[in-house]
Design an enzyme around this catalytic site. Sequence first.
Site, PDB file in Angstrom:
ATOM      1  N   LYS A  16      24.917  32.143  22.759  1.00  0.00           N
ATOM      2  CA  LYS A  16      23.626  32.735  22.605  1.00  0.00           C
ATOM      3  C   LYS A  16      23.351  33.566  21.763  1.00  0.00           C
ATOM      4  CE  LYS A  16      21.552  36.140  23.914  1.00  0.00           C
ATOM      5  NZ  LYS A  16      20.477  36.651  22.486  1.00  0.00           N
ATOM      6  N   GLU A  59      33.440  42.941  19.315  1.00  0.00           N
ATOM      7  CA  GLU A  59      33.238  43.348  18.168  1.00  0.00           C
ATOM      8  C   GLU A  59      32.036  44.447  18.203  1.00  0.00           C
ATOM      9  OE1 GLU A  59      35.532  42.935  16.109  1.00  0.00           O
ATOM     10  OE2 GLU A  59      36.854  41.187  16.678  1.00  0.00           O
ATOM     11  N   CYS A 102      28.563  45.500   9.883  1.00  0.00           N
ATOM     12  CA  CYS A 102      29.155  46.470  10.942  1.00  0.00           C
ATOM     13  C   CYS A 102      30.102  47.505  10.131  1.00  0.00           C
ATOM     14  CB  CYS A 102      29.716  45.681  11.831  1.00  0.00           C
ATOM     15  SG  CYS A 102      30.671  44.241  11.294  1.00  0.00           S
ATOM     16  N   GLU A 161      25.401  55.167  14.368  1.00  0.00           N
ATOM     17  CA  GLU A 161      25.098  54.103  13.075  1.00  0.00           C
ATOM     18  C   GLU A 161      23.904  53.753  13.037  1.00  0.00           C
ATOM     19  OE1 GLU A 161      25.871  50.071  14.945  1.00  0.00           O
ATOM     20  OE2 GLU A 161      27.090  49.445  13.215  1.00  0.00           O
TER      21      GLU A 161
HETATM   22  P1  NAD Z   1      22.557  44.014  20.022  1.00  0.00           P
HETATM   23  O1  NAD Z   1      23.990  44.564  20.789  1.00  0.00           O
HETATM   24  O2  NAD Z   1      21.315  44.695  20.238  1.00  0.00           O
HETATM   25  O3  NAD Z   1      22.537  42.310  20.235  1.00  0.00           O
HETATM   26  C1  NAD Z   1      23.539  41.698  19.798  1.00  0.00           C
HETATM   27  C2  NAD Z   1      23.476  40.320  20.890  1.00  0.00           C
HETATM   28  O4  NAD Z   1      23.723  40.832  22.228  1.00  0.00           O
HETATM   29  C3  NAD Z   1      21.993  39.497  20.582  1.00  0.00           C
HETATM   30  O5  NAD Z   1      22.214  38.207  20.971  1.00  0.00           O
HETATM   31  C4  NAD Z   1      21.414  40.178  21.994  1.00  0.00           C
HETATM   32  O6  NAD Z   1      20.530  39.109  22.488  1.00  0.00           O
HETATM   33  C5  NAD Z   1      22.306  40.460  22.970  1.00  0.00           C
HETATM   34  N1  NAD Z   1      22.357  41.371  24.029  1.00  0.00           N
HETATM   35  C6  NAD Z   1      21.533  42.470  23.940  1.00  0.00           C
HETATM   36  N2  NAD Z   1      21.433  43.053  25.034  1.00  0.00           N
HETATM   37  C7  NAD Z   1      22.334  42.494  25.856  1.00  0.00           C
HETATM   38  C8  NAD Z   1      22.692  42.407  27.268  1.00  0.00           C
HETATM   39  N3  NAD Z   1      22.318  43.535  28.121  1.00  0.00           N
HETATM   40  N4  NAD Z   1      23.468  41.573  27.752  1.00  0.00           N
HETATM   41  C9  NAD Z   1      24.163  40.642  27.044  1.00  0.00           C
HETATM   42  N5  NAD Z   1      23.719  40.459  25.663  1.00  0.00           N
HETATM   43  C10 NAD Z   1      22.787  41.168  25.362  1.00  0.00           C
HETATM   44  O7  NAD Z   1      23.166  44.060  18.440  1.00  0.00           O
HETATM   45  P2  NAD Z   1      22.212  43.575  17.093  1.00  0.00           P
HETATM   46  O8  NAD Z   1      21.096  44.664  16.884  1.00  0.00           O
HETATM   47  O9  NAD Z   1      21.890  42.235  17.223  1.00  0.00           O
HETATM   48  O10 NAD Z   1      23.442  43.941  15.979  1.00  0.00           O
HETATM   49  C11 NAD Z   1      23.633  44.885  15.377  1.00  0.00           C
HETATM   50  C12 NAD Z   1      24.974  45.337  15.964  1.00  0.00           C
HETATM   51  O11 NAD Z   1      26.152  44.561  15.933  1.00  0.00           O
HETATM   52  C13 NAD Z   1      25.425  46.736  15.258  1.00  0.00           C
HETATM   53  O12 NAD Z   1      25.795  47.597  16.005  1.00  0.00           O
HETATM   54  C14 NAD Z   1      26.714  46.346  14.466  1.00  0.00           C
HETATM   55  O13 NAD Z   1      27.359  46.971  14.091  1.00  0.00           O
HETATM   56  C15 NAD Z   1      27.095  45.332  15.529  1.00  0.00           C
HETATM   57  N6  NAD Z   1      28.169  44.191  14.738  1.00  0.00           N
HETATM   58  C16 NAD Z   1      29.268  44.237  14.745  1.00  0.00           C
HETATM   59  C17 NAD Z   1      30.288  43.188  13.971  1.00  0.00           C
HETATM   60  C18 NAD Z   1      31.619  43.441  14.301  1.00  0.00           C
HETATM   61  O14 NAD Z   1      32.312  42.582  13.981  1.00  0.00           O
HETATM   62  N7  NAD Z   1      32.307  44.521  14.867  1.00  0.00           N
HETATM   63  C19 NAD Z   1      29.708  42.365  13.267  1.00  0.00           C
HETATM   64  C20 NAD Z   1      28.128  42.409  13.141  1.00  0.00           C
HETATM   65  C21 NAD Z   1      27.498  43.266  14.037  1.00  0.00           C
END
Ligand code: NAD
Length: 504
Positions: free
Chosen positions: A202, A277, A311, A408
């Site tokens: 997804k 992650e 991240c 963040e």
């Molecule tokens: P997000 O958590 O909003 O979304 C990530 C994914 O989860 C998307 O595909 C989104 O559609 C899905 N999602 C959102 N709500 C959900 C729910 N209730 N149930 C299931 N899936 C859901 O994050 P974002 O804004 O897309 O990305 C930024 C975040 O990702 C930052 O916090 C960043 O630090 C983190 N990140 C972490 C890493 C790592 O490896 N640790 C790498 C990249 C990004």
Amino acid sequence: MQAMKPREWSQAQMVRMGFLSRRQYGNFIDGAECEPASGAYLPVVDPATEMTIGQAPDSARADVDAAVHAAQRAFEGAAWSRMRPSERERLLYRLAMLIEEHADELSALETLQSGKLNALARAIDVGAGAEFVRYMAGWATKLEGQTLQNSIAMPPGSRWFTYTQREPVGVVGAIVPWNFPLAIALWKVAPALAAGCTVVLKPSEETPLTALRLAELAMEAGFPPGVLNVVCGRGATAGAALAEHAGLGKISFTGSTPVGRAIGHAAVERMTRFTLELGGKSPMVVLPDADPEEAAAGAAAGIFFHQGQVCTASSRILVHRSLLQRVTRALGEAASSLRIGSGFDPQAQLGPLVSKRHLERVLAHVEAAKDEGAAVVAGGSRALEGGCFMQPTVFADVHPGMRIVREEVFGPVVVVMPFDTEDEAVRMANDTPYGLAASVWSRDLATVHRIVPCLKAGTVWVNAHNVLDNNLPFGGVKGSGMGRDLGRSAVEACTELKSVCMFV
Ligand code: NAD
């Protein structure tokens, strides 16, 4: 600040990238593109121009069900479960080759949907992504168990043979964010496929296009239908339906900490394996013997790389007080000299943020910092007219309780803070709910070796920041998550360890 206006899209560019001929995408389930059950779509927007470049499915539970069932059939059916590991390895190599052969198209899609610099999309999402698939291909033939000594005493005089073997967990659900859409999708997909699992991916609703193209390339590579499925849609609907699905053996998530926490809860409820992650607020510790200009250049690269939407971004620069002024000044100058522009502009060093919504979120953090009394050294507002551009921003005179220090931002925004002693530096570095990464800047080996074990982070860099390797496990502690991507640990996390105890 040298600002460059984003270029207008020419008709020829749009045609070359295939966007005038194919604007509405379907999900990819069981080897074929298909419409979402609801018939609803979400726009995919280029953040540099704010033009809609395509429509991707706004999927619901029924689409997720169809994808998981296809993945289950592919896992259990003859095609995948009886495939020799060397055949899985060959298919993964072929997929890596196809990703590289489609580098122009995939990197253009990545720049269009996320705004990232095209060179970065090419180097990381496509280049490093393909290299990771090759790295993981090798693991398909190298998974192993152990033969183990045992001391089983019953019945007296009996002999037992005991060993472990690794077996694929089944269907892996993968939910990924928008910052490195293809690379992080591959971080999830490649180890799962190498281990013999099937996948439902997804992608983020902001950036679904490269994931869909990846599924097509996997078919072209020869993966059987249903082995890799892609369901697009919003997190709260499609994402949640996948995370809660009873048909998964494992859920692998990269994204924000609050969503990760909810996914972890759903997984534990069903006893589904999980890897999370999550977010970060990574410190960079500059010790008194460090070169201040080198450290400032490292800090600028660590935070402004991909507009800070990373991240592990070095969002807190902790500097020994003796170097504070020089590092802050040099970092401010570096920020002000960056050229801002469209990801397709080869001169641009900073592209747009991923979306208007995200730009507004980042600006709200910046305004809150100003309200709380932080001093703006550079930047502090949006950049250019039109498009989701943000000035690289440096704050000084901050204190540990401020939101800008604790939360963040996920944008090109950094705070610089002084420390006086090594103990204080470690305390400040660890004073965060996160624990993804940290870096230490010093040539004094004894000090470095003393500090590294004290830092509560999944990765610690020395005289560098944001450097990853396919063979090095990557992940966080505390609010930054559980489990590891990359390396042997990623493929092993897609397996269950079975103990076999044989009476001989
Ligand atoms: P997000 O958590 O909003 O979304 C990530 C994914 O989860 C998307 O595909 C989104 O559609 C899905 N999602 C959102 N709500 C959900 C729910 N209730 N149930 C299931 N899936 C859901 O994050 P974002 O804004 O897309 O990305 C930024 C975040 O990702 C930052 O916090 C960043 O630090 C983190 N990140 C972490 C890493 C790592 O490896 N640790 C790498 C990249 C990004």
